[in-house]
Enzyme design. Sequence first.
Site, PDB file in Angstrom:
ATOM      1  N   HIS A 110       7.782 -16.932  13.723  1.00 19.71           N
ATOM      2  CA  HIS A 110       7.184 -17.800  12.701  1.00 19.71           C
ATOM      3  C   HIS A 110       7.186 -17.094  11.351  1.00 19.71           C
ATOM      4  O   HIS A 110       6.883 -15.906  11.272  1.00 19.71           O
ATOM      5  CB  HIS A 110       5.733 -18.136  13.069  1.00 19.71           C
ATOM      6  CG  HIS A 110       5.624 -19.025  14.262  1.00 19.71           C
ATOM      7  ND1 HIS A 110       5.379 -20.357  14.169  1.00 19.71           N
ATOM      8  CD2 HIS A 110       5.776 -18.770  15.579  1.00 19.71           C
ATOM      9  CE1 HIS A 110       5.357 -20.894  15.379  1.00 19.71           C
ATOM     10  NE2 HIS A 110       5.590 -19.950  16.254  1.00 19.71           N
TER      11      HIS A 110
ATOM     12  N   MET B 163       8.231 -12.333  19.346  1.00 19.28           N
ATOM     13  CA  MET B 163       7.324 -13.321  18.805  1.00 19.28           C
ATOM     14  C   MET B 163       6.696 -12.859  17.505  1.00 19.28           C
ATOM     15  O   MET B 163       5.475 -12.928  17.365  1.00 19.28           O
ATOM     16  CB  MET B 163       6.235 -13.620  19.820  1.00 19.28           C
ATOM     17  CG  MET B 163       5.912 -12.491  20.752  1.00 19.28           C
ATOM     18  SD  MET B 163       4.754 -13.009  22.016  1.00 19.28           S
ATOM     19  CE  MET B 163       5.887 -13.671  23.211  1.00 19.28           C
ATOM     20  N   PRO B 164       7.544 -12.394  16.609  1.00 17.78           N
ATOM     21  CA  PRO B 164       6.925 -11.923  15.356  1.00 17.78           C
ATOM     22  C   PRO B 164       6.311 -13.068  14.544  1.00 17.78           C
ATOM     23  O   PRO B 164       6.676 -14.238  14.693  1.00 17.78           O
ATOM     24  CB  PRO B 164       8.100 -11.314  14.583  1.00 17.78           C
ATOM     25  CG  PRO B 164       9.137 -11.028  15.596  1.00 17.78           C
ATOM     26  CD  PRO B 164       8.977 -12.112  16.627  1.00 17.78           C
ATOM     27  N   TYR B 165       5.371 -12.663  13.706  1.00 18.93           N
ATOM     28  CA  TYR B 165       4.746 -13.539  12.715  1.00 18.93           C
ATOM     29  C   TYR B 165       4.929 -12.847  11.373  1.00 18.93           C
ATOM     30  O   TYR B 165       4.541 -11.688  11.217  1.00 18.93           O
ATOM     31  CB  TYR B 165       3.257 -13.700  13.040  1.00 18.93           C
ATOM     32  CG  TYR B 165       2.436 -14.271  11.919  1.00 18.93           C
ATOM     33  CD1 TYR B 165       2.398 -15.648  11.689  1.00 18.93           C
ATOM     34  CD2 TYR B 165       1.698 -13.451  11.068  1.00 18.93           C
ATOM     35  CE1 TYR B 165       1.643 -16.176  10.652  1.00 18.93           C
ATOM     36  CE2 TYR B 165       0.950 -13.974  10.033  1.00 18.93           C
ATOM     37  CZ  TYR B 165       0.920 -15.339   9.830  1.00 18.93           C
ATOM     38  OH  TYR B 165       0.170 -15.864   8.801  1.00 18.93           O
TER      39      TYR B 165
ATOM     40  N   ARG C 167       4.001  -9.000  11.577  1.00 13.07           N
ATOM     41  CA  ARG C 167       3.197  -8.673  12.754  1.00 13.07           C
ATOM     42  C   ARG C 167       4.068  -8.796  14.003  1.00 13.07           C
ATOM     43  O   ARG C 167       4.672  -9.848  14.247  1.00 13.07           O
ATOM     44  CB  ARG C 167       1.987  -9.595  12.873  1.00 13.07           C
ATOM     45  CG  ARG C 167       1.164  -9.700  11.575  1.00 13.07           C
ATOM     46  CD  ARG C 167      -0.244 -10.201  11.822  1.00 13.07           C
ATOM     47  NE  ARG C 167      -1.103  -9.058  12.095  1.00 13.07           N
ATOM     48  CZ  ARG C 167      -2.403  -9.116  12.410  1.00 13.07           C
ATOM     49  NH1 ARG C 167      -2.996 -10.300  12.498  1.00 13.07           N
ATOM     50  NH2 ARG C 167      -3.109  -8.035  12.654  1.00 13.07           N
TER      51      ARG C 167
END
Lengths: 64, 64, 64, 64, 64, 64
Positions: free
Chosen positions: A41, A1-3, E7
């Site tokens: 995302h 679930m990287p951003y 992130r």
Amino acid sequence: MPYINIRVTDEQLTKEQKQKLIAGATQLVVDILDKNPETTHVIIDEVPIDNWGVKGVQYSTLKK
Amino acid sequence: MPYINIRVTDEQLTKEQKQKLIAGATQLVVDILDKNPETTHVIIDEVPIDNWGVKGVQYSTLKK
Amino acid sequence: MPYINIRVTDEQLTKEQKQKLIAGATQLVVDILDKNPETTHVIIDEVPIDNWGVKGVQYSTLKK
Amino acid sequence: MPYINIRVTDEQLTKEQKQKLIAGATQLVVDILDKNPETTHVIIDEVPIDNWGVKGVQYSTLKK
Amino acid sequence: MPYINIRVTDEQLTKEQKQKLIAGATQLVVDILDKNPETTHVIIDEVPIDNWGVKGVQYSTLKK
Amino acid sequence: MPYINIRVTDEQLTKEQKQKLIAGATQLVVDILDKNPETTHVIIDEVPIDNWGVKGVQYSTLKK
């Protein structure tokens, strides 16, 4: 679930360039970290050239 | 003294929706963490739909 | 597909408090903006009290 | 190689004010941390006054 | 002079994985936007799994 | 009500250096923008040297 947040100076990126950045950045975390693209995302921020400085000088001045 | 940053795609949020987000996010940190609302900041960033991607695809394309 | 970043001073939040913040912030964007919780991300950053200042003074000093 | 992000409400900062912020923030990390200005970046984000809240209230309302 | 912030949840990334992310993200902005790698910064934030939520639930719980 | 985020590599900043950064950054927005220090927040993020890259290379390698 990287951003992933990509900040660049605002110099008329095309919609296609943005799509390539999003696809490429997503592929990076899939390839290197085995992350799920479904929850990855990517956000691109285009910053006005008066608002970004390096070496203590506005980018709008550096470009001249 | 929390700082809360809410990033959403830019799809014509009303002023009232923004006020509700600000009030709600502030109340959260008051209720859960007993923080002082006086120094709690909430910032909403509205991101153009060409600039946000998920699954490696621009949101402007995903919406179609 | 909102992204919510909550930054607070690092003062031993419990796992349960963090879960409440995540659930509450997600519910906010579901209720107010009709967003999909499946793609709503919440990230909590705990900042050391020497690293956060307000009024020009470190929080570690202000607390005394 | 510091990265400094200054977020303020959008209230018509002049180009000169922005230049002063960039120069001043760069000088800070040079003076205090002996950083290299060549690789120091400063980004100013101007946030619409409906999108920033404190005390749970939009800044556009607080100002009145 | 892009700035890229990645992130991810903190799950013991190796030094080599981080180097690959940095090299890959830098190459992206060189290839797609013709940016100068000399001034391209990439920062990876590793977020504790109790501090990241999606679907309103902590990642530490989702993983079980 | 500015919010200032200073990100530097984690190289053992002293408490005093952090205090100087906080005071200096706050003074900047007071002097240049006439902002109220009471609501000015400064956050310093110290980033591990394996997690920051420039020129496509980890800072931990560049330093050698």
